[in-house]
Write a protein that holds these residues in place. Structure first.
Motif, PDB file in Angstrom:
ATOM      1  N   TRP A 324      72.420  18.829  41.217  1.00 55.98           N
ATOM      2  CA  TRP A 324      73.135  17.971  40.066  1.00 55.98           C
ATOM      3  C   TRP A 324      74.370  17.280  41.102  1.00 55.98           C
ATOM      4  O   TRP A 324      74.501  16.113  40.441  1.00 55.98           O
ATOM      5  CB  TRP A 324      73.295  18.562  39.170  1.00 55.98           C
ATOM      6  N   TRP A 325      75.232  17.590  41.375  1.00 51.20           N
ATOM      7  CA  TRP A 325      76.488  17.448  41.324  1.00 51.20           C
ATOM      8  C   TRP A 325      76.280  15.998  43.183  1.00 51.20           C
ATOM      9  O   TRP A 325      77.385  15.253  42.956  1.00 51.20           O
ATOM     10  CB  TRP A 325      77.668  18.316  42.116  1.00 51.20           C
ATOM     11  N   ILE A 328      75.599  13.292  40.968  1.00 53.68           N
ATOM     12  CA  ILE A 328      77.310  12.595  40.391  1.00 53.68           C
ATOM     13  C   ILE A 328      78.340  12.416  41.177  1.00 53.68           C
ATOM     14  O   ILE A 328      78.762  11.114  40.922  1.00 53.68           O
ATOM     15  CB  ILE A 328      77.989  14.243  39.738  1.00 53.68           C
ATOM     16  N   PHE A 329      78.304  12.786  42.035  1.00 51.74           N
ATOM     17  CA  PHE A 329      79.319  12.257  43.646  1.00 51.74           C
ATOM     18  C   PHE A 329      78.639  10.232  44.015  1.00 51.74           C
ATOM     19  O   PHE A 329      80.070   9.396  44.183  1.00 51.74           O
ATOM     20  CB  PHE A 329      79.552  13.297  44.739  1.00 51.74           C
ATOM     21  N   PHE A 338      77.853  16.512  48.794  1.00 53.81           N
ATOM     22  CA  PHE A 338      77.039  17.541  48.205  1.00 53.81           C
ATOM     23  C   PHE A 338      76.330  17.941  48.459  1.00 53.81           C
ATOM     24  O   PHE A 338      75.255  17.504  47.983  1.00 53.81           O
ATOM     25  CB  PHE A 338      77.993  17.678  47.075  1.00 53.81           C
ATOM     26  N   ALA A 430      75.512  24.937  38.160  1.00 55.31           N
ATOM     27  CA  ALA A 430      76.207  23.619  37.928  1.00 55.31           C
ATOM     28  C   ALA A 430      77.915  23.741  37.727  1.00 55.31           C
ATOM     29  O   ALA A 430      79.198  22.969  37.573  1.00 55.31           O
ATOM     30  CB  ALA A 430      75.148  22.135  37.327  1.00 55.31           C
ATOM     31  N   GLY A 434      81.321  22.822  39.643  1.00 56.64           N
ATOM     32  CA  GLY A 434      81.998  22.005  38.836  1.00 56.64           C
ATOM     33  C   GLY A 434      83.514  22.958  39.208  1.00 56.64           C
ATOM     34  O   GLY A 434      84.341  21.856  39.903  1.00 56.64           O
ATOM     35  N   LEU A 437      84.837  21.618  42.659  1.00 52.07           N
ATOM     36  CA  LEU A 437      85.114  20.694  43.323  1.00 52.07           C
ATOM     37  C   LEU A 437      86.621  20.416  42.068  1.00 52.07           C
ATOM     38  O   LEU A 437      86.644  19.564  42.335  1.00 52.07           O
ATOM     39  CB  LEU A 437      84.219  19.912  42.410  1.00 52.07           C
ATOM     40  N   GLY A 479      74.104  16.349  35.139  1.00 50.14           N
ATOM     41  CA  GLY A 479      75.030  16.242  34.472  1.00 50.14           C
ATOM     42  C   GLY A 479      75.429  15.013  33.305  1.00 50.14           C
ATOM     43  O   GLY A 479      74.598  13.980  33.344  1.00 50.14           O
ATOM     44  N   ASP A 483      81.337  13.910  33.519  1.00 49.99           N
ATOM     45  CA  ASP A 483      81.567  14.981  34.715  1.00 49.99           C
ATOM     46  C   ASP A 483      81.810  13.102  35.824  1.00 49.99           C
ATOM     47  O   ASP A 483      81.990  13.234  36.754  1.00 49.99           O
ATOM     48  CB  ASP A 483      79.988  15.479  35.717  1.00 49.99           C
ATOM     49  N   SER A 484      81.104  12.319  35.899  1.00 47.31           N
ATOM     50  CA  SER A 484      80.921  11.180  36.822  1.00 47.31           C
ATOM     51  C   SER A 484      82.439  10.802  36.195  1.00 47.31           C
ATOM     52  O   SER A 484      82.699  10.430  37.566  1.00 47.31           O
ATOM     53  CB  SER A 484      79.328  10.276  35.937  1.00 47.31           C
ATOM     54  N   VAL A 487      84.696  12.807  38.028  1.00 46.66           N
ATOM     55  CA  VAL A 487      84.671  12.648  39.435  1.00 46.66           C
ATOM     56  C   VAL A 487      85.325  11.782  39.916  1.00 46.66           C
ATOM     57  O   VAL A 487      84.870  11.334  41.356  1.00 46.66           O
ATOM     58  CB  VAL A 487      83.313  12.543  40.184  1.00 46.66           C
TER      59      VAL A 487
END
Length: 818
Positions: A324-325, A328-329, A338, A430, A434, A437, A479, A483-484, A487
C-alpha cells in the motif's frame, strides 16, 4: 573455521579483490567471513575492503577487531538486536527486537581503544566552536566499551573486543525475573550469522544466562529456566554520506516521529528545544522531471524484505498490505519508492543491509511493532526490523467465530474466516511498516472515514436492513488521506532550504483545508477528552458507534450458542469466544464517556486557523451521560442462562490460556463478575480524576455546563435511588452496579491525584449514598447483607478508616487487542 593463530599464507580467492595488508591474526577471517551472510549481499559492496573486520578465536572464546587507520576517530553506527526471543509478552523479549543504537567512534588511549558515544541530545548547531564546546562540556558523554590493544602494524590495530561482545548489551538479564547473568563458559559466537562487509561488520553471539534465584516464570517457555539461551546480534555500520540529505524541521501537526534534542543555539525567544523529522533518504533520479510534477523513481528506493519463515496466507497478506505504501508515496511525487521483496537465499535477516519483516511467535497474544534505527544527528532512518505477531490472527479468528451463531451459520456470513483475518493482517502490516517510515499513531482518523492506517482499528460490523450481520466493510483495504499527507511532509523533495520551508508550510495548509486531524499517544487514553480520539473504534461519532455496537452486541448475545466452536472442540472454548461478544461495545463506550467533561482540541500553531481548545456542548455531554448509564441497565448486563450453562470449566490438560473470563465460582461460569467488570470499567472511566476536574473547571466558567456534582448526583441516583427489580437475576445485577458506584465514588474521594474540589464533591456524594441507605433494609437476605456492607464501608470512610484494598471488587476482563 581455522584458528587465527599460526595461519599459513592465504592464497588469492577467485572473484574477490586483493585485501589491504592486515595483521596475520586477521587475514584469514577477513577473507572467509566476507560471504558469510549469503549471496544476497548488494553487488556494490562486493569489490571493497571490509569495514571493521572481526575475527573469532573459538579456542580462546575471543573476538578480535581490526581497526584500519582511517576508521579511528571516525563516527559510525553501532546497533544491537535480540536475535532470539523469550516467547512471551512479560517481559517482552522478541526475536528481532531492537536494542541499543548509537553513533560511536573509536579513540586510542594508551594501550586501549575506547568506543565513545557523544551526547547528540544536546547541541548548538550553527554556532562557533567555543559555544559548541561549552554545550558539550555541560553534559556527559559515554564510553561504551574499552578494548585492549593486541597488535599494531602499519597504523592498523588489533584489539580484543571479547568483553564487549559477550556482555549483555540488550539487557536481557535485567528484564528476566530471577537475577540472571551471563555464563561465558556456555556462550559462543555464531559464525554463520556473522560476517565482514565493506560498509558493515556483523557478529552474532549466543549467550547462556544463569539464574541467581526464581527461574520459575522462565521455566514456562524454556526447557530449563535456570539456563536459558538468548542470541544477540551486533552491527557496526558506516554512516551514510551527508550529500543530498537535509534534516527536516519537525512539525507537531504532521503525525511523524522526531529526533529531539536540546538546542542551545537559540536566543531568548527560543525554548532550547528542537527536533528533526525522522525519515528515510529519498532523492529523485530526475530532479527536473520531479519539479515539473511528474512521478519519478528515487535514486535508491526503500526496500524491505520478507522473513522466509512467514507462511501463507500471511505471506501474501503482508506483501499486499505493505505495498500500500508504494501507492501512498506517489503523493510525495515518487514512483516505486517502496519495495517489498523476498530475502535473498542465505542472507541473515539481521544483517544491517536488510530491512526485514519478521514473523514472531509467543505463547500469549502480544504487540506487533515497527521500530527503526536512525542517525541521531539528522533523523535519517537507516535500518528497521518489523515484528509481526502470529497470535493476532487467532484473536481475529475468535472474533469471527463469535459472529457465527448470530448469523445462523458460517455460510451466512458475508466474509470467510480467512478473508476476515487476512484483511486485518494487511492493514496491520501497513500500520507497522508505517511506523518504520516515520509515522506515529493517529488515533482520531477512524472517525474521519478511516483516514489513516496508523489508527488502531476495530472491525466495523453492522446490521443490514433485514437485521443481519454485515462484515463486508470490516477493515479499510488501502491507505488514507492522512497517510498521504504525512508522507508528503516527510518525503517531498525540495532543492533548497527556502523551497523546503515554503513547501512544508503549504503541505500543512492543504491538510488543514481538508479538515484532516491528528491526535496521538496518551491523548487517546481512557482519560482523554476527545470522544473520537479513542482506540479500537469505528464511526464518525461515538454516539453513532455506541448505538451500532450495542445493537450488534444484543444480537450476538441473544443468539450465542455452541456453533461458535467447531464440532469436537472443548465447550470451554466458548469462554474466549463469548468474551468478545459480551464486550463488543466496550471501546465505543470508552469514547462515549469522553463526552462527559469533554473538550475538543488540536495541536494548533499560532495563525494556522485551528481551534486550540473548545469544551463539548452541554447538551452533548448530558446526552452521552444518559447513554452511558443506559449501558448499566440490567437488560444490558444480563447474560442468558442458556449461555451460562454452555460454558464448563477447562478440561484436563488445558493450560488456562482459553479462559479469558475468570470466575470466582470455581467450576461455574460467573456472569455476575463479568457484569461487574464491565460496570467497573464504565464507571471508573466516567469518574477518572482528570475528567472530574474538567467538569469542575468547565462548570466554573459556564454554569450551563454539567457540573461534577450533577454527574455524581445523576450516577448515584441511577444506581441507588431507582426501583428494585422484582426479578432475582436483574436485582443481582442492580446490586453489582450499586456496589461499583459506591466503590468508585469513594475511590475518587480518596484519590491522591484528584484536586481538593474533586475530592470534596466525591466525599459529599458518599454521604449522600449513606442518606439514601437510611431506612433501607431490603426485602431479601441478599439485599439486607448488601445494604449492611455498604453502610459499614461508608461509615469507615467517613470516620477516616477506609481501606480501599479490602473493599470487594469485580475484575475487569483484559481482552487481547483485535
Amino acid at each position: 573455521m581455522p584458528r587465527p593463530v599460526a595461519l599459513p599464507a592465504v592464497p588469492a580467492v577467485p572473484g574477490l579483490p586483493a585485501l589491504p595488508a592486515l595483521p596475520r591474526l586477521l587475514v584469514a577471517l577477513a577473507v572467509l567471513l566476507v560471504p558469510a551472510l549469503g549471496t544476497g549481499a548488494p553487488e556494490a559492496q562486493a569489490q571493497e575492503a571490509p569495514f571493521l573486520p572481526l575475527v573469532v578465536d573459538q579456542d580462546e572464546n575471543q573476538v578480535l577487531m581490526e581497526i584500519p587507520a582511517d576508521r579511528m576517530d571516525q563516527d559510525f553506527l553501532y546497533m544491537n538486536t535480540l536475535a532470539t526471543g523469550l516467547g512471551q509478552t512479560s517481559p517482552l523479549l522478541d526475536r528481532g527486537q531492537v536494542g541499543m543504537q548509537a553513533v560511536v567512534r573509536l579513540e586510542r588511549r594508551g594501550q586501549r581503544v575506547l568506543m565513545v558515544r557523544d551526547n547528540w541530545g544536546v547541541r548548538a548547531p550553527g554556532t562557533d566552536p567555543l559555544q559548541e564546546q561549552a554545550v558539550a562540556e555541560s553534559f556527559p558523554r559515554s564510553v561504551v566499551a574499552s578494548f585492549p590493544i593486541r597488535e599494531e602494524e602499519g597504523g592498523q590495530l588489533v584489539v580484543d573486543a571479547t568483553s564487549f561482545f559477550y556482555s549483555d548489551v540488550f539487557g536481557v538479564g535485567a528484564r528476566l525475573p530471577g537475577n540472571y547473568s551471563i555464563d561465558r563458559s556456555r556462550s559462543w559466537i555464531d559464525e554463520d550469522g556473522s560476517g565482514n562487509f565493506p560498509l558493515n561488520s556483523e557478529l552474532r553471539v549466543v549467550l547462556t544466562y544463569t539464574a541467581g534465584s526464581g527461574a520459575g516464570p522462565v521455566n514456562q517457555v524454556s526447557p530449563d529456566g535456570s539456563a536459558p539461551v538468548f542470541e544477540q546480534h551486533h552491527s557496526l555500520v558506516a554512516l551514510p554520506e551527508d550529500d543530498g540529505f537535509r534534516p527536516r524541521a519537525f512539525d507537531p501537526r504532521a503525525g511523524l516521529f522526531g529526533t529531539s534534542f536540546l538546542d542551545f543555539s537559540q536566543g531568548i525567544d527560543g525554548t532550547y528545544r528542537n527536533a528533526y523529522t525522522n525519515r528515510w533518504r529519498l532523492i529523485p533520479s530526475d530532479p527536473e522531471a520531479y519539479a515539473r510534477g511528474e512521478l519519478v523513481e528515487p535514486v535508491e528506493p526503500i526496500v524491505f524484505y520478507m522473513d522466509p519463515a512467514i507462511p501463507e496466507p500471511y505471506r501474501t497478506a503482508f506483501m499486499e498490505g505493505g505495498l500500500w505504501w508504494n501507492g501512498i508515496f506517489e503523493a510525495a511525487g515518487f514512483r516505486d519508492a517502496f519495495r517489498l521483496e523476498e530475502l535473498p537465499e542465505g542472507a541473515n535477516p539481521l544483517d544491517a543491509r536488510y530491512n526485514v519483516i519478521y514473523w514472531v511467535h509467543r505463547r500469549d497474544p502480544g504487540p506487533s511493532v515497527g521500530p527503526s534505527f536512525r542517525d541521531p544527528r539528522t533523523g535519517e532512518i537507516l535500518k528497521t526490523v518489523v515484528r509481526m505477531d502470529s497470535h493476532r490472527s487467532l484473536v481475529d479468528y475468535n472474533i469471527w467465530r463469535g459472529f457465527i451463531p448470530a448469523a445462523g451459520g458460517a455460510d451466512q456470513l458475508n466474509m470467510s474466516a480467512e478473508d476476515f483475518t487476512m484483511i486485518r493482517r494487511r492493514q496491520h502490516t501497513a500500520h507497522e511498516i508505517g511506523h518504520t517510515l516515520g509515522l506515529a499513531h493517529n488515533f482520531i482518523s477512524a472517525s474521519q472515514g478511516r483516514a489513516s492506517v496508523m489508527d488502531y482499528p476495530a472491525p466495523l460490523v453492522s446490521l443490514d436492513a433485514q437485521g443481519n450481520l454485515d462484515l463486508s466493510d470490516s477493515y479499510r483495504d488501502e491507505g488514507g488521506a492522512w497517510d498521504s499527507l504525512s508522507v508528503r511532509y516527510a518525503y517531498t523533495w525540495f532543492e533548497t532550504e527556502e523551497e523546503e520551508a515554503e513547501g512544508l508550510a503549504r503541505i500543512m495548509e492543504d491538510g488543514l483545508d481538508e479538515g484532516l486531524r491528528f491526535i496521538t499517544g496518551g491523548h487517546a487514553g481512557q482519560a482523554g477528552s476527545i470522544p473520537a480520539a479513542t482506540q479500537w473504534i469505528e464511526g464518525a461519532t461515538m454516539m453513532e458507534a455506541t448505538e451500532r455496537t450495542m445493537a450488534v452486541r444484543e444480537l450476538l448475545v441473544d443468539r450465542f450458542d455452541e456453533t461458535a466452536i467447531e464440532p469436537g472442540e472443548p465447550m470451554s472454548m466458548l469462554n474466549m469466544r463469548f468474551a468478545h461478544v459480551y464486550l463488543h461495545h466496550r471501546y465505543a463506550l470508552e469514547g462515549l464517556v469522553k463526552y462527559v467533561g469533554g473538550m475538543e482540541f488540536s495541536y494548533a500553531l499560532r495563525g494556522d486557523g485551528q481551534v486550540p481548545a473548545q469544551p463539548i456542548p452541554a447538551a452533548e455531554q448530558r446526552r452521552a451521560l444518559t447513554m452511558v448509564l443506559g449501558a448499566l441497565e440490567p437488560e444490558q448486563l444480563r447474560i442468558p442462562d442458556r449461555v451460562n450453562d454452555l460454558i464448563p470449566p477447562q478440561p484436563y490438560g488445558s493450560d488456562g490460556s482459553e479462559r479469558w473470563i475468570g470466575t470466582a465460582a470455581g467450576t461455574a461460569f460467573d456472569p455476575i463478575s463479568l457484569a461487574g467488570g464491565l460496570a467497573t470499567e464504565i464507571v471508573s472511566n466516567l469518574l477518572h480524576p482528570q475528567r472530574a476536574h474538567r467538569l469542575a473547571i468547565f462548570h466554573s466558567r459556564d454554569a450551563d455546563m454539567p457540573s461534577l456534582h450533577e454527574v455524581l448526583e445523576t450516577l448515584v441516583e441511577f444506581a441507588w435511588a431507582g426501583p428494585a427489580s422484582p426479578a432475582p437475576g436483574d436485582r443481582a445485577l442492580q446490586r453489582v452496579v450499586e456496589r461499583v458506584v459506591l466503590d468508585q465514588v469513594m475511590d475518587l474521594a480518596s484519590d491522591g491525584r484528584a484536586t481538593p474540589e474533586v475530592r470534596a464533591a466525591a466525599a459529599h456524594h458518599v454521604t449522600a449514598m449513606g442518606d439514601l441507605l437510611d431506612g433501607r433494609e431490603g426485602t431479601t437476605p441478599e439485599d439486607r447483607a448488601h445494604v449492611a456492607t455498604a453502610r459499614r464501608d461508608i461509615d469507615r470512610f467517613l470516620e477516616g478508616r477506609d481501606d480501599p484494598g479490602s473493599r470487594p471488587r469485580y475484575p475487569v476482563v483484559p481482552l487481547p487487542w483485535p
